[in-house]
Design an enzyme around this catalytic site. Sequence first.
Site, mmCIF file in Angstrom:
data_model
loop_
_atom_site.group_PDB
_atom_site.id
_atom_site.type_symbol
_atom_site.label_atom_id
_atom_site.label_comp_id
_atom_site.label_asym_id
_atom_site.label_seq_id
_atom_site.Cartn_x
_atom_site.Cartn_y
_atom_site.Cartn_z
ATOM 1 N N GLU A 26 0.801 -1.303 -0.023
ATOM 2 C CA GLU A 26 -0.032 0.077 -0.021
ATOM 3 C C GLU A 26 0.748 1.447 -0.064
ATOM 4 O O GLU A 26 1.802 1.501 0.918
ATOM 5 C CB GLU A 26 -0.894 -0.032 1.051
ATOM 6 N N LYS B 170 -10.504 2.489 -2.041
ATOM 7 C CA LYS B 170 -10.448 1.964 -0.794
ATOM 8 C C LYS B 170 -11.729 2.515 0.066
ATOM 9 O O LYS B 170 -12.101 3.367 -0.073
ATOM 10 C CB LYS B 170 -9.236 2.374 -0.011
ATOM 11 N N CYS C 145 -5.770 -2.897 2.416
ATOM 12 C CA CYS C 145 -5.526 -2.520 3.970
ATOM 13 C C CYS C 145 -6.627 -2.782 4.905
ATOM 14 O O CYS C 145 -7.026 -3.721 5.135
ATOM 15 C CB CYS C 145 -4.707 -1.304 4.139
#
Length: 293
Positions: free
Chosen positions: A43, A116, A153
């Site tokens: 990331e 995300k 993540c």
Amino acid sequence: MTQLKVGMIQHACSEDLASNLETTINGIRAAAGQGAQLIVLQELHRGLYFCQQESVDAFDLAEPIPGPSTEALGALARELDVVIVSSLFERRAAGLYHNTAVVLERDGRIAGKYRKMHIPDDPGFYEKFYFTPGDLGFEPIQTSVGKLGVLVCWDQWFPEAARLMAMAGAELLIYPTAIGWSREDDPDEQERQRQAWITIQRSHAVANGLPVISVNRIGHESDPGGGEGIDFWGTSFAAGPQGEFLYCASTDEADNAVVTLDLARSENVRRIWPYLRDRRVDHYGDLLKLYRD
């Protein structure tokens, strides 16, 4: 394609963006040299994890997609004939930014991107200051090496995200990651956190009958605000569709590992454990509520 070789590029980052890119490119070349067809980066691999504090100056790190990084990585993907999953700080418009994973196809074009969806806001991880929650949904990205369920993540802690990717036909789940320890926690607590992180992602593999690839960074990154900073715990790993470890990197060393996934195993595992068949969607309505009071 049933046999897929996947490269996982784990490394430390610095303030030197050019040096970070060189490290990433060298890792990609090393993985491609070992036969990798798909290469996953950690990331926000361009630089330090800037979310340890809230600073408007950090927005200068953002870039458009397409932009400089996708051009450089796209050219490399074309040269090496590989698919690359990158993670970038996307500048969509003035005042509108995302934490975005972008997939570069073997011909260098952008195959797709994922913004995300779950954005944390915790001490040392002030991402809500920087990132607007994604608006592209949980849609796998079709590539020449398969249909990729790319998440990022904090998404890895949510079984709903993995399930929706699986329901949309993802052939594997991919998690570019930046996570580590606080030095304020004792060693036992640190290890409990790391093991929880591993376990939740292996559980997504089991519950969905899919391989999982998770790639994290390493190294200590100081907190510009004067805090203890973060010791990123590495441990990039690949798991098969029954959660079995196929590879696991160390907590503190750079690694350009290549692992072979047998994508045909997912079909066989799902025949033994047919979770999708037995889901009781007629009784899951309360999942649309934040909490049952």
